[in-house]
Design a protein around this motif. Sequence first.
Motif, PDB file in Angstrom:
ATOM      1  N   UNK A  53     -10.801   0.315   1.322  1.00  0.00           N
ATOM      2  CA  UNK A  53     -10.254  -0.952   1.802  1.00  0.00           C
ATOM      3  C   UNK A  53     -10.171  -0.684   2.936  1.00  0.00           C
ATOM      4  N   UNK A  54      -9.189  -0.262   3.637  1.00  0.00           N
ATOM      5  CA  UNK A  54      -8.854  -0.302   5.179  1.00  0.00           C
ATOM      6  C   UNK A  54      -9.525   0.533   6.050  1.00  0.00           C
ATOM      7  N   UNK A  55     -11.456   0.917   5.291  1.00  0.00           N
ATOM      8  CA  UNK A  55     -12.597   1.096   5.954  1.00  0.00           C
ATOM      9  C   UNK A  55     -13.257   0.175   5.782  1.00  0.00           C
ATOM     10  N   UNK A  70      -1.470   6.948   1.069  1.00  0.00           N
ATOM     11  CA  UNK A  70      -2.684   6.325   1.563  1.00  0.00           C
ATOM     12  C   UNK A  70      -3.155   5.428   1.795  1.00  0.00           C
ATOM     13  N   UNK A  71      -2.167   4.265   1.722  1.00  0.00           N
ATOM     14  CA  UNK A  71      -2.266   2.393   1.795  1.00  0.00           C
ATOM     15  C   UNK A  71      -2.399   1.946   3.007  1.00  0.00           C
ATOM     16  N   UNK A  72      -1.799   3.102   4.566  1.00  0.00           N
ATOM     17  CA  UNK A  72      -1.415   2.341   5.515  1.00  0.00           C
ATOM     18  C   UNK A  72      -2.146   2.946   6.740  1.00  0.00           C
ATOM     19  N   UNK A  73      -3.197   1.894   7.182  1.00  0.00           N
ATOM     20  CA  UNK A  73      -3.865   2.434   8.511  1.00  0.00           C
ATOM     21  C   UNK A  73      -3.920   1.650  10.111  1.00  0.00           C
ATOM     22  N   UNK A  74      -4.396   1.539  10.819  1.00  0.00           N
ATOM     23  CA  UNK A  74      -4.182   0.621  12.031  1.00  0.00           C
ATOM     24  C   UNK A  74      -5.754   0.215  12.963  1.00  0.00           C
ATOM     25  N   UNK A  75      -5.490  -1.114  13.435  1.00  0.00           N
ATOM     26  CA  UNK A  75      -6.479  -0.848  13.715  1.00  0.00           C
ATOM     27  C   UNK A  75      -6.611  -0.340  15.745  1.00  0.00           C
ATOM     28  N   UNK A  76      -7.695   0.150  15.402  1.00  0.00           N
ATOM     29  CA  UNK A  76      -7.763   1.279  16.614  1.00  0.00           C
ATOM     30  C   UNK A  76      -7.559   0.431  18.478  1.00  0.00           C
ATOM     31  N   UNK A  77      -7.305   0.582  19.347  1.00  0.00           N
ATOM     32  CA  UNK A  77      -7.029  -0.026  20.990  1.00  0.00           C
ATOM     33  C   UNK A  77      -6.000  -1.180  20.349  1.00  0.00           C
ATOM     34  N   UNK A  79      -2.143  -2.697  18.334  1.00  0.00           N
ATOM     35  CA  UNK A  79      -0.485  -2.855  17.623  1.00  0.00           C
ATOM     36  C   UNK A  79      -0.601  -3.157  16.249  1.00  0.00           C
ATOM     37  N   UNK A  80      -1.885  -3.532  15.682  1.00  0.00           N
ATOM     38  CA  UNK A  80      -1.830  -3.617  14.472  1.00  0.00           C
ATOM     39  C   UNK A  80      -1.991  -2.891  13.132  1.00  0.00           C
ATOM     40  N   UNK A  81      -1.073  -3.306  12.557  1.00  0.00           N
ATOM     41  CA  UNK A  81      -0.397  -1.792  11.245  1.00  0.00           C
ATOM     42  C   UNK A  81      -1.297  -2.710   9.793  1.00  0.00           C
ATOM     43  N   UNK A  82      -1.984  -2.014   9.082  1.00  0.00           N
ATOM     44  CA  UNK A  82      -3.011  -2.320   8.224  1.00  0.00           C
ATOM     45  C   UNK A  82      -2.400  -1.789   7.165  1.00  0.00           C
ATOM     46  N   UNK A  83      -1.497  -2.804   5.345  1.00  0.00           N
ATOM     47  CA  UNK A  83      -1.168  -2.456   4.902  1.00  0.00           C
ATOM     48  C   UNK A  83      -2.004  -2.401   3.199  1.00  0.00           C
ATOM     49  N   UNK A 154     -23.049   2.319  -2.635  1.00  0.00           N
ATOM     50  CA  UNK A 154     -23.165   0.728  -2.438  1.00  0.00           C
ATOM     51  C   UNK A 154     -21.963   0.796  -1.088  1.00  0.00           C
ATOM     52  N   UNK A 155     -21.551   2.711  -1.940  1.00  0.00           N
ATOM     53  CA  UNK A 155     -19.999   1.981  -0.811  1.00  0.00           C
ATOM     54  C   UNK A 155     -20.285   2.143   0.772  1.00  0.00           C
ATOM     55  N   UNK A 156     -21.512   2.584   0.814  1.00  0.00           N
ATOM     56  CA  UNK A 156     -21.503   3.308   2.805  1.00  0.00           C
ATOM     57  C   UNK A 156     -22.523   2.395   2.945  1.00  0.00           C
ATOM     58  N   UNK A 157     -23.228   1.337   2.051  1.00  0.00           N
ATOM     59  CA  UNK A 157     -24.070   0.494   2.270  1.00  0.00           C
ATOM     60  C   UNK A 157     -23.409  -1.200   2.834  1.00  0.00           C
ATOM     61  N   UNK A 158     -22.468  -1.157   2.023  1.00  0.00           N
ATOM     62  CA  UNK A 158     -21.348  -1.989   2.941  1.00  0.00           C
ATOM     63  C   UNK A 158     -20.851  -1.569   4.518  1.00  0.00           C
ATOM     64  N   UNK A 159     -20.128  -0.958   4.090  1.00  0.00           N
ATOM     65  CA  UNK A 159     -19.444   0.297   5.194  1.00  0.00           C
ATOM     66  C   UNK A 159     -20.743  -0.496   6.350  1.00  0.00           C
ATOM     67  N   UNK A 160     -22.428  -0.581   6.624  1.00  0.00           N
ATOM     68  CA  UNK A 160     -23.090  -0.604   7.304  1.00  0.00           C
ATOM     69  C   UNK A 160     -23.187  -1.786   7.657  1.00  0.00           C
TER      70      UNK A 160
END
Length: 295
Positions: A53-55, A70-77, A79-83, A154-160
């Motif tokens: 989901x993060x990806x 394994x449920x936390x991430x961030x937006x590159x460049x 200061x936004x944290x994603x949960x 299907x995940x790789x397709x959605x990601x692209x």
Amino acid sequence: MSDIGKPAIMITRQRLIDQEARPFLYQSIGDYQKEAFTSSRLFRRIGDLSQVVLNLYGALPFPDEQNPNRNLGYIKNSRTLVMVDSPSKLTGYATLKKAQELRESFLGGWDRVVVLGWNFVFDIATLIKNFNDDKLEVLVIPPDLLDKLKTKSSYESLLKSGKIRFSSLQYLSIKKPVVKNYSSDIDEITIELDNYILLSPDSLPLDDANKEKLTDIIAHDPLALIEYWSVDPDYDGETFRSKWQDYRSNVENDADPFRVIKEVAILSPKVKGKRKICVKAVDVFGFESVVVEEV
């Protein structure tokens, strides 16, 4: 009675209203997202799904040593944290409070935090309003995402494709209810719908022409999207008991078959102290909103 589809439930409610079955109780039983995750062959752990989901949201997951759930991430460049919340939970007060705390303390703090949820407590819109925190954003993970993630390909397709849309919560607002003395033991309560905010039209399965029409309705007549609304004038905070309802095509209250009425006066026994009024609405797409006012 029980049924699994939102359209069927809507028809059942309308029939109960037509038969003057008052009051009646409607409850949601079970959790589709939890069942879908449990039966998934691709994801054995909630943390694995959270990483996906993060990806898809466009966030970079933190290393496992910093992020044991394994449920936390961030937006590159930024200061936004994603949960990412669990599909086995209802996103509510505890989750939002935790998100605020992580924003302030995790790895030195962040400017804002985004919470991605699968399922929500019924009064999530009221909670967000009460938090009054413009650095806290709550978004809806697409409800059919697990269905689309049947295989790794299907995940790789959605990601692209980048076509996954994380929508804002839809919510209903009402004007401050007016309570007047009707008799020695009865109050007259006037409730009026104020506005309806729908989640992003981009997340709905509509073609471009209909999305354009929907956007125009949202801008000029958002309450026209309400299919059904009901009122519990003595809400106990737990069980919603509908004492009055209206739905589109019901012309007993007015002559417009394409809109619900926006205002109603209900007679209800007097109460000691403050009264909680709960209004539930369902829009034409089957999304439900709840608002609670204390007067």
